[in-house]
Enzyme design. Structure first.
Site, PDB file in Angstrom:
ATOM      1  N   HIS A 203     -12.165  -4.921  -4.919  1.00 37.02           N
ATOM      2  CA  HIS A 203     -11.062  -4.322  -5.691  1.00 37.02           C
ATOM      3  C   HIS A 203     -11.521  -3.969  -7.116  1.00 37.02           C
ATOM      4  CE1 HIS A 203      -8.416  -7.124  -3.048  1.00 37.02           C
ATOM      5  NE2 HIS A 203      -8.175  -5.890  -2.631  1.00 37.02           N
TER       6      HIS A 203
ATOM      7  N   ARG B 242     -12.860   0.867   3.251  1.00 39.40           N
ATOM      8  CA  ARG B 242     -14.120   0.184   3.556  1.00 39.40           C
ATOM      9  C   ARG B 242     -14.803   0.788   4.766  1.00 39.40           C
ATOM     10  NH1 ARG B 242     -10.993  -5.280   3.257  1.00 39.40           N
ATOM     11  NH2 ARG B 242      -9.782  -3.807   4.459  1.00 39.40           N
TER      12      ARG B 242
ATOM     13  N   LYS C 299       4.223  -9.846   4.629  1.00 39.26           N
ATOM     14  CA  LYS C 299       2.918 -10.499   4.698  1.00 39.26           C
ATOM     15  C   LYS C 299       3.004 -11.925   4.231  1.00 39.26           C
ATOM     16  CE  LYS C 299      -1.003  -7.429   4.468  1.00 39.26           C
ATOM     17  NZ  LYS C 299      -2.083  -6.932   3.643  1.00 39.26           N
TER      18      LYS C 299
ATOM     19  N   SER D 175      -9.704  -9.561   1.358  1.00 38.20           N
ATOM     20  CA  SER D 175      -8.989 -10.787   0.936  1.00 38.20           C
ATOM     21  C   SER D 175      -8.808 -11.713   2.134  1.00 38.20           C
ATOM     22  CB  SER D 175      -7.627 -10.419   0.351  1.00 38.20           C
ATOM     23  OG  SER D 175      -7.781  -9.603  -0.775  1.00 38.20           O
TER      24      SER D 175
HETATM   25  O1  PNS Z   1      -3.377  -4.700   0.039  1.00 45.01           O
HETATM   26  P1  PNS Z   1      -2.415  -4.204   1.070  1.00 45.01           P
HETATM   27  O2  PNS Z   1      -1.634  -5.374   1.649  1.00 45.01           O
HETATM   28  O3  PNS Z   1      -3.065  -3.358   2.133  1.00 45.01           O
HETATM   29  O4  PNS Z   1      -1.363  -3.259   0.300  1.00 45.01           O
HETATM   30  C1  PNS Z   1      -0.303  -2.660   1.009  1.00 45.01           C
HETATM   31  C2  PNS Z   1       0.748  -2.108   0.020  1.00 45.01           C
HETATM   32  C3  PNS Z   1       1.246  -3.213  -0.867  1.00 45.01           C
HETATM   33  C4  PNS Z   1       0.128  -1.018  -0.826  1.00 45.01           C
HETATM   34  C5  PNS Z   1       1.916  -1.522   0.875  1.00 45.01           C
HETATM   35  O5  PNS Z   1       2.361  -2.482   1.781  1.00 45.01           O
HETATM   36  C6  PNS Z   1       3.087  -1.050   0.013  1.00 45.01           C
HETATM   37  O6  PNS Z   1       3.004  -0.027  -0.615  1.00 45.01           O
HETATM   38  N1  PNS Z   1       4.174  -1.849  -0.001  1.00 45.01           N
HETATM   39  C7  PNS Z   1       5.376  -1.518  -0.738  1.00 45.01           C
HETATM   40  C8  PNS Z   1       6.498  -1.077   0.221  1.00 45.01           C
HETATM   41  C9  PNS Z   1       6.371   0.388   0.572  1.00 45.01           C
HETATM   42  O7  PNS Z   1       6.423   1.258  -0.263  1.00 45.01           O
HETATM   43  N2  PNS Z   1       6.182   0.667   1.876  1.00 45.01           N
HETATM   44  C10 PNS Z   1       6.055   2.010   2.378  1.00 45.01           C
HETATM   45  C11 PNS Z   1       4.608   2.463   2.467  1.00 45.01           C
HETATM   46  S1  PNS Z   1       4.281   2.884   4.116  1.00 45.01           S
END
Ligand code: PNS
Length: 183
Positions: free
Chosen positions: A29, A102, A53, A140
């Site tokens: 990151h 990745r 999550k 992570s």
């Molecule tokens: O590190 P991650 O868990 O892959 O990040 C995922 C994240 C937090 C970017 C994604 O889950 C997110 O944007 N969550 C906020 C809710 C949202 O907007 N969902 C619609 C996107 S499909």
């Protein structure tokens, strides 16, 4: 009165939002943020409250770790958000969502997320940066798994994260189950 993030986001040139769980932050990151700062004036690292999550660290713990990692870099703003990412982005003047890729295995998930975000807000684009070769195997999730089993994660996450992981995994098993990590 606009929040600190909204004010900062509005005066500072090109801004990218780097959203994620950061549970915990890794050198993968950090590498993305540092390289993004070659393109953008500011990067907002936005930690999501993600009810779907299971997380090891609370959002507050993650905010503290990420803030410490970037404390010497005034061009990195660390924040958290609840709800839709596009709604959070709309409160800043960022037009770009930044994500690291990745491997091709990341692609499908990222493609769906970027497409959904674009359908929710057509003014937003997602920019993907390939993770550096040194970190393409670091996630992570694997960091937590290795640390939970007593493996070494030094060099893959900052030392302060190594210490926090050690503190977490020293918790008694019953407590680990209670916070939802160890089933
Ligand atoms: O590190 P991650 O868990 O892959 O990040 C995922 C994240 C937090 C970017 C994604 O889950 C997110 O944007 N969550 C906020 C809710 C949202 O907007 N969902 C619609 C996107 S499909």
């Amino acid at each position: 009165m606009p929040s600190k993030i909204e004010r900062k986001g509005k005066d500072v040139g090109k801004v990218a939002i780097y959203p994620g769980s950061f549970d915990p932050i890794t050198y993968g990151h950090i590498d993305i943020v540092e390289r993004a700062l070659e393109i953008f004036d500011k990067v907002i690292v936005a930690i999501a409250y993600n009810s779907e999550k299971r997380s090891l660290f609370t959002v507050e713990e993650r905010l503290e770790m990420v803030r410490k990692v970037f404390e010497h870099n005034p061009n990195v703003i660390v924040d958290s958000f609840k709800g839709l990412l596009v709604d959070y982005v709309a409160k800043t003047n960022a037009k770009v969502i930044l994500r690291g890729l990745r491997a091709t295995s990341d692609f499908e998930y990222e493609f769906h997320m970027a497409s959904m975000n674009r359908s929710l807000n057509t003014h937003l684009d997602t920019l993907f940066m390939m993770t550096s070769k040194d970190y393409f195997f670091v996630s992570s999730r694997t960091i937590k798994e290795v640390a939970s089993l007593g493996g070494a994660v030094e060099g893959l996450v900052p030392d302060l994260v190594v210490r926090k992981l050690k503190e977490k995994f020293k918790l008694p098993v019953a407590k680990r189950r209670q916070i939802g990590w160890d089933d």
